[in-house]
Design an enzyme around this catalytic site. Structure first.
Site, PDB file in Angstrom:
ATOM      1  N   ASP A  37       0.847  -1.205   0.000  1.00  0.00           N
ATOM      2  CA  ASP A  37       0.000   0.000   0.000  1.00  0.00           C
ATOM      3  C   ASP A  37       0.881   1.254   0.000  1.00  0.00           C
ATOM      4  O   ASP A  37       0.376   2.372  -0.041  1.00  0.00           O
ATOM      5  CB  ASP A  37      -1.017   0.004   1.151  1.00  0.00           C
ATOM      6  CG  ASP A  37      -0.368  -0.025   2.520  1.00  0.00           C
ATOM      7  OD1 ASP A  37       0.866  -0.155   2.607  1.00  0.00           O
ATOM      8  OD2 ASP A  37      -1.102   0.087   3.535  1.00  0.00           O
ATOM      9  N   SER A  38       2.218   1.057  -0.044  1.00  0.00           N
ATOM     10  CA  SER A  38       3.129   2.178  -0.294  1.00  0.00           C
ATOM     11  C   SER A  38       2.830   2.808  -1.649  1.00  0.00           C
ATOM     12  O   SER A  38       3.331   3.891  -1.950  1.00  0.00           O
ATOM     13  CB  SER A  38       4.583   1.705  -0.249  1.00  0.00           C
ATOM     14  OG  SER A  38       4.772   0.587  -1.094  1.00  0.00           O
ATOM     15  N   ASP A  76      -1.042  -6.096   0.187  1.00  0.00           N
ATOM     16  CA  ASP A  76      -1.350  -5.451   1.472  1.00  0.00           C
ATOM     17  C   ASP A  76      -2.842  -5.269   1.664  1.00  0.00           C
ATOM     18  O   ASP A  76      -3.538  -4.769   0.763  1.00  0.00           O
ATOM     19  CB  ASP A  76      -0.710  -4.053   1.502  1.00  0.00           C
ATOM     20  CG  ASP A  76       0.630  -4.055   2.198  1.00  0.00           C
ATOM     21  OD1 ASP A  76       0.904  -4.971   3.006  1.00  0.00           O
ATOM     22  OD2 ASP A  76       1.428  -3.130   1.934  1.00  0.00           O
ATOM     23  N   LYS A 106      -0.871  -9.322   3.423  1.00  0.00           N
ATOM     24  CA  LYS A 106      -0.045  -8.810   4.537  1.00  0.00           C
ATOM     25  C   LYS A 106      -0.908  -7.863   5.370  1.00  0.00           C
ATOM     26  O   LYS A 106      -1.688  -7.083   4.819  1.00  0.00           O
ATOM     27  CB  LYS A 106       1.190  -8.087   4.000  1.00  0.00           C
ATOM     28  CG  LYS A 106       2.063  -7.484   5.115  1.00  0.00           C
ATOM     29  CD  LYS A 106       3.462  -7.142   4.636  1.00  0.00           C
ATOM     30  CE  LYS A 106       3.573  -5.857   3.850  1.00  0.00           C
ATOM     31  NZ  LYS A 106       3.101  -4.649   4.537  1.00  0.00           N
ATOM     32  N   GLU A 108      -0.717  -5.244   8.940  1.00  0.00           N
ATOM     33  CA  GLU A 108       0.135  -4.559   9.916  1.00  0.00           C
ATOM     34  C   GLU A 108      -0.418  -4.737  11.326  1.00  0.00           C
ATOM     35  O   GLU A 108      -1.634  -4.629  11.535  1.00  0.00           O
ATOM     36  CB  GLU A 108       0.204  -3.064   9.577  1.00  0.00           C
ATOM     37  CG  GLU A 108       0.868  -2.791   8.245  1.00  0.00           C
ATOM     38  CD  GLU A 108       1.009  -1.294   7.950  1.00  0.00           C
ATOM     39  OE1 GLU A 108       0.734  -0.458   8.839  1.00  0.00           O
ATOM     40  OE2 GLU A 108       1.408  -0.972   6.816  1.00  0.00           O
ATOM     41  N   GLU A 175       9.900  -3.648   9.976  1.00  0.00           N
ATOM     42  CA  GLU A 175      10.218  -2.360   9.341  1.00  0.00           C
ATOM     43  C   GLU A 175      10.800  -1.392  10.363  1.00  0.00           C
ATOM     44  O   GLU A 175      10.211  -1.180  11.443  1.00  0.00           O
ATOM     45  CB  GLU A 175       8.956  -1.751   8.705  1.00  0.00           C
ATOM     46  CG  GLU A 175       9.252  -0.397   8.049  1.00  0.00           C
ATOM     47  CD  GLU A 175       8.181   0.095   7.094  1.00  0.00           C
ATOM     48  OE1 GLU A 175       7.188  -0.617   6.857  1.00  0.00           O
ATOM     49  OE2 GLU A 175       8.357   1.223   6.582  1.00  0.00           O
TER      50      GLU A 175
HETATM   51  O1  KIV Z   1       3.635  -1.088   1.544  1.00  0.00           O
HETATM   52  C1  KIV Z   1       4.807  -1.476   1.455  1.00  0.00           C
HETATM   53  O2  KIV Z   1       5.503  -1.260   0.475  1.00  0.00           O
HETATM   54  C2  KIV Z   1       5.340  -2.224   2.590  1.00  0.00           C
HETATM   55  C3  KIV Z   1       6.817  -2.451   2.603  1.00  0.00           C
HETATM   56  C4  KIV Z   1       7.489  -1.210   2.997  1.00  0.00           C
HETATM   57  C5  KIV Z   1       7.184  -3.593   3.472  1.00  0.00           C
HETATM   58  O3  KIV Z   1       4.620  -2.590   3.459  1.00  0.00           O
END
Ligand code: KIV
Length: 275
Positions: A37-38, A76, A106, A108, A175
């Site tokens: 989600d970056s 994510d 994934k 968090e 992270e």
């Molecule tokens: O969203 C993302 O790119 C991430 C990485 C920084 C691990 O969660």
């Protein structure tokens, strides 16, 4: 990935957000692709990952999985899509897997989301954890700061990692945690740790595509990023050259032009057809 950890084989992971970035990552031999989600930051130009929606994650995950045959694709779960009722969370997780066609998701968080991780795993969803600096909680944390610098924080992160492992997570992203803490967590888990800004002792490493290739990023240099290419400069220079050649009329030249004899061309040009 567990076998790679057991065999001491480092795991390479990179983010990708669309067809060409995923294709190039696969061709380069990466083990795992993360649709992070970056993308909120590096693709959408947002200040944080919080505005990214589930529909946007599904869209980008589709673009990536369409390009991929070998690497394992993880996507994510975006902000607040796995924190409501368990039913709602499982519904959202199901959408990302079914519509995006990723192989895992994934999430968090540590102890607080362990019941969701467990329920997802029981439903057949492979889950990657993510602890340390968790960007979806950046406003609660108070900024993008290194985590685990004092005993209390370090103990909490070790607990989080163990609880996620017990809940069935198959790997955990660490992270922005100290090298010492990342090493301890990595030694205490049987599942792999994937570090970003967490030093060299993790079982694998992940970087953001735009950071490692300097693709119009970063605005602020990051200590934990190594730039392996500078495609931002290449792209900017290429476009500037194109603009210059359009302005001075050297592009297109005759080599890029098409020709046809008007008489031979037939009715398309208003001439008489020979047939
Ligand atoms: O969203 C993302 O790119 C991430 C990485 C920084 C691990 O969660």
């Amino acid at each position: 990935m567990k076998k790679m950890k057991a065999d001491g084989v480092p795991i390479s992971m990179i983010t990708a957000y669309d067809y060409p970035s995923a294709k190039l990552a696969e061709e380069a031999g990466v083990d795992v692709i993360l649709v992070g989600d970056s993308l909120g930051n590096v693709v959408q130009g947002q200040q944080s990952t919080l505005p990214v929606t589930l529909d946007e994650m599904i869209y980008h995950t589709k673009l990536v999985t369409r390009a991929i045959s070998a690497p394992f694709v993880v996507a994510d779960m975006p902000f607040m899509t796995y924190h409501g009722s368990l039913d709602q969370s499982l519904h959202n997780i199901g959408r990302l897997m079914r519509e995006g066609l990723c192989k895992a998701v994934k999430m968090e968080g540590g102890v607080e989301i362990a019941h969701t991780v467990q329920a997802s795993v029981q439903a057949g969803v492979p889950v990657m954890g993510h602890i340390g600096l968790t960007p979806q909680s950046v406003y609660q944390i108070g900024g993008y700061r290194v985590q685990g610098k004092n005993n209390e924080q370090a103990r909490k992160l070790i607990d989080d990692a163990k609880v996620l492992e017990q809940a069935g997570a198959f790997a955990i992203v660490l992270e922005l945690v100290t090298d010492e803490l990342a090493e301890q967590i990595t030694k205490q888990l049987s599942i792999p740790t994937i570090g970003i800004g967490a030093g060299p002792h993790c079982d694998g490493q992940v970087l953001v595509f735009h950071d490692l290739l300097q693709y119009a990023s970063p605005v602020i240099p990051k200590k934990f990023v190594k730039a392996y290419a500078n495609i931002g400069d290449s792209i900017r220079n290429g476009i500037a050259e194109y603009v210059k050649e359009v302005k001075n009329r050297s592009f297109p030249s005759q080599e890029h032009a098409f020709h046809a004899e008007l008489e031979a061309a037939g009715p398309l040009y208003g001439g008489k057809s020979e047939g």
